[in-house]
Design a protein around this motif. Structure first.
Motif, short mmCIF file in Angstrom:
data_model
loop_
_atom_site.label_atom_id
_atom_site.label_comp_id
_atom_site.label_asym_id
_atom_site.label_seq_id
_atom_site.Cartn_x
_atom_site.Cartn_y
_atom_site.Cartn_z
N GLN A 193 0.86 -1.19 0.00
CA GLN A 193 0.00 0.00 0.00
C GLN A 193 0.90 1.24 0.00
O GLN A 193 2.06 1.18 0.40
N ASP A 194 0.31 2.36 -0.39
CA ASP A 194 1.00 3.65 -0.39
C ASP A 194 0.82 4.35 0.96
O ASP A 194 -0.16 4.06 1.64
N PRO A 195 1.62 5.34 1.28
CA PRO A 195 2.81 5.78 0.57
C PRO A 195 4.03 4.92 0.96
O PRO A 195 4.27 4.69 2.12
N ASN A 196 4.75 4.47 -0.08
CA ASN A 196 5.88 3.57 0.17
C ASN A 196 7.20 4.36 0.25
O ASN A 196 7.24 5.58 0.08
N PHE A 197 8.28 3.62 0.52
CA PHE A 197 9.59 4.26 0.68
C PHE A 197 9.98 5.04 -0.59
O PHE A 197 10.55 6.12 -0.51
N ARG A 198 9.68 4.44 -1.76
CA ARG A 198 10.13 5.11 -2.99
C ARG A 198 9.47 6.48 -3.14
O ARG A 198 10.10 7.45 -3.53
N HIS A 199 8.19 6.54 -2.79
CA HIS A 199 7.48 7.82 -2.87
C HIS A 199 8.14 8.85 -1.93
O HIS A 199 8.37 10.00 -2.31
N ALA A 200 8.43 8.40 -0.71
CA ALA A 200 9.04 9.32 0.26
C ALA A 200 10.44 9.74 -0.18
O ALA A 200 10.86 10.88 0.04
N ALA A 201 11.17 8.82 -0.81
CA ALA A 201 12.50 9.16 -1.32
C ALA A 201 12.39 10.22 -2.41
O ALA A 201 13.17 11.18 -2.46
N ASN A 202 11.40 10.06 -3.28
CA ASN A 202 11.23 11.06 -4.35
C ASN A 202 10.90 12.44 -3.77
O ASN A 202 11.39 13.47 -4.26
N LEU A 203 10.11 12.47 -2.70
CA LEU A 203 9.82 13.76 -2.05
C LEU A 203 11.08 14.31 -1.39
O LEU A 203 11.32 15.51 -1.36
#
Ligand SMILES: NC(=O)c1ccc[n+]([C@@H]2O[C@H](COP(=O)([O-])OP(=O)(O)OC[C@H]3O[C@@H](n4cnc5c(N)ncnc54)[C@H](O)[C@@H]3O)[C@@H](O)[C@H]2O)c1
Length: 347
Positions: free
Chosen positions: A318-328
């Motif tokens: 499920q979201d938000p995952n690590f990749r999303h947080a890394a992009n932010l």
């Protein structure tokens, strides 16, 4: 789900209050490097296993998942061993102090094949979820302009405690203690709030950051008060919209308040959130002519904690995952570069 909690400070209390309401979640252990805090916390919440180091908890190993509620700079060194041990991890925001570390954590989590989520708390705000659905459904047309703010007043008021004497606030004011200031602390929340609500990504960023003098010589004990207190940012979104995002800890009269305004070519939406209170308003259809805004009723949504537990049990991410947080995190890192170089940068 057998869960351990790492870090037993202020946010850990919020997390335990939430996790204990979820069927099937058992908090089986707590870890803190501060023995006094650990004991008080574990006694209060009746947690059996107590560990003064994560290594001891991992050697014991009788848990499926961990929630990492340590200070920002401890996220990276504590999450990596959990992933190596094959444990599912919910990590507090920001994922790390910089993009390189956040990416390393993301790649480790993806290699381990475990559930990895970041606690971007404001995904729990039902009006934000509804606003996003309405944008995606085309109800306000193409988004042109976005305005987002995150206002706190803990440098002005003592409503949450005294930053002059309490370590829970002082580390947030010191880059030497791993803080990227208001940008790192709540910047990630408001960037996610803005981009998630507007259903697009941030493409370019230009930011100004400011640190105000708060104590004689800018120092309290071991803490050098050099982390930013306020930021203003202009962003371009991938869909072509323009946005302005700002946050401050000096916002007198606002304990913890997020606002998002999304203006499309056929309508506007406004999401407001403050403690215990969230609202979605819209200016839609014929109301556009008279600039009339109306409240839109919104059903509750599952929390990150519920969705993390569900993901661990079902094995479905499920979201938000690590990749999303890394992009932010990449946007936050670039924001700091733009402050130094005074020029816009592509994400
Ligand atoms: N999602 C949200 O809305 C939200 C809100 C508040 C805080 N947070 C985040 O939660 C995290 C914790 O914040 P807080 O306010 O609870 O901080 P805090 O300082 O009150 O508590 C942190 C605790 O972690 C312990 N700790 C430090 N290093 C450790 C280590 N290596 N292993 C185990 N324990 C360790 C400390 O002794 C302390 O008890 C931060 O990353 C913060 O940004 C998120």
């Amino acid at each position: 789900m057998r869960l351990i909690i790492i870090g037993t400070g202020g946010m850990a209390k919020n997390q335990v209050d939430q996790f204990t309401t979820i069927d099937g979640v058992e908090i089986v252990g707590a870890v803190d490097t501060d023995a006094t805090r650990l004991a008080a916390f574990a006694d209060k919440y009746n947690i059996g296993k107590r560990f003064l180091s994560l290594d001891e908890a991992i050697s014991w190993g009788e848990f499926d998942a961990a929630t990492n509620v340590t200070p920002d700079r401890a996220h990276h060194p504590t999450t990596l061993p959990l992933l190596a041990a094959g444990k599912h991890v919910l990590c507090e925001k920001p994922l790390a102090e910089n993009y390189d570390k956040a990416l390393e954590m993301t790649e480790a989590a993806e290699r381990a094949g475990v559930i990895n989520m970041v606690n971007l708390t404001y995904r729990n705000v039902a009006p934000l979820q509804r606003a996003r659905e309405m944008v995606i459904a085309g109800e306000i047309g193409t988004v042109k302009h976005v305005e987002a703010s995150y206002l706190q007043s803990w440098l002005v008021s003592k409503a949450w405690g005294d930053w002059r004497s309490e370590s829970t606030w002082l580390w947030r004011l010191s880059t030497g203690h791993g803080s990227n200031g208001v940008l790192g602390d709540v910047g990630i929340h408001i960037l996610d709030f803005a981009a998630y609500g507007a259903a697009t990504d941030i493409d370019h960023v230009f930011a100004r950051l400011k640190t105000f003098n708060k104590a004689p010589g800018g120092q309290i004990g071991e803490y050098t008060l050099d982390a930013n207190d306020s930021f203003s940012m202009s962003v371009d979104f991938a869909n072509g919209a323009l946005g302005v995002v700002h946050a401050s800890r000096w916002a007198t009269g606002h304990l913890n308040e997020l606002k998002l305004r999304i203006y499309g070519e056929r309508g506007g939406l406004e999401v407001s959130h403050r403690p215990g209170e969230s609202e979605l308003r819209g200016c839609l259809g014929e109301d556009v002519e008279s600039a009339t805004w109306k409240t839109i009723e919104v059903p509750p949504v599952p929390t990150n904690y519920q969705r993390f537990a569900e993901a661990v049990v079902s094995g479905i991410p499920q979201d938000p995952n690590f990749r999303h947080a890394a992009n932010l995190q990449k946007v936050l890192d670039l924001a700091m570069v733009t402050e130094r170089e005074r020029r816009e940068l592509k994400v």
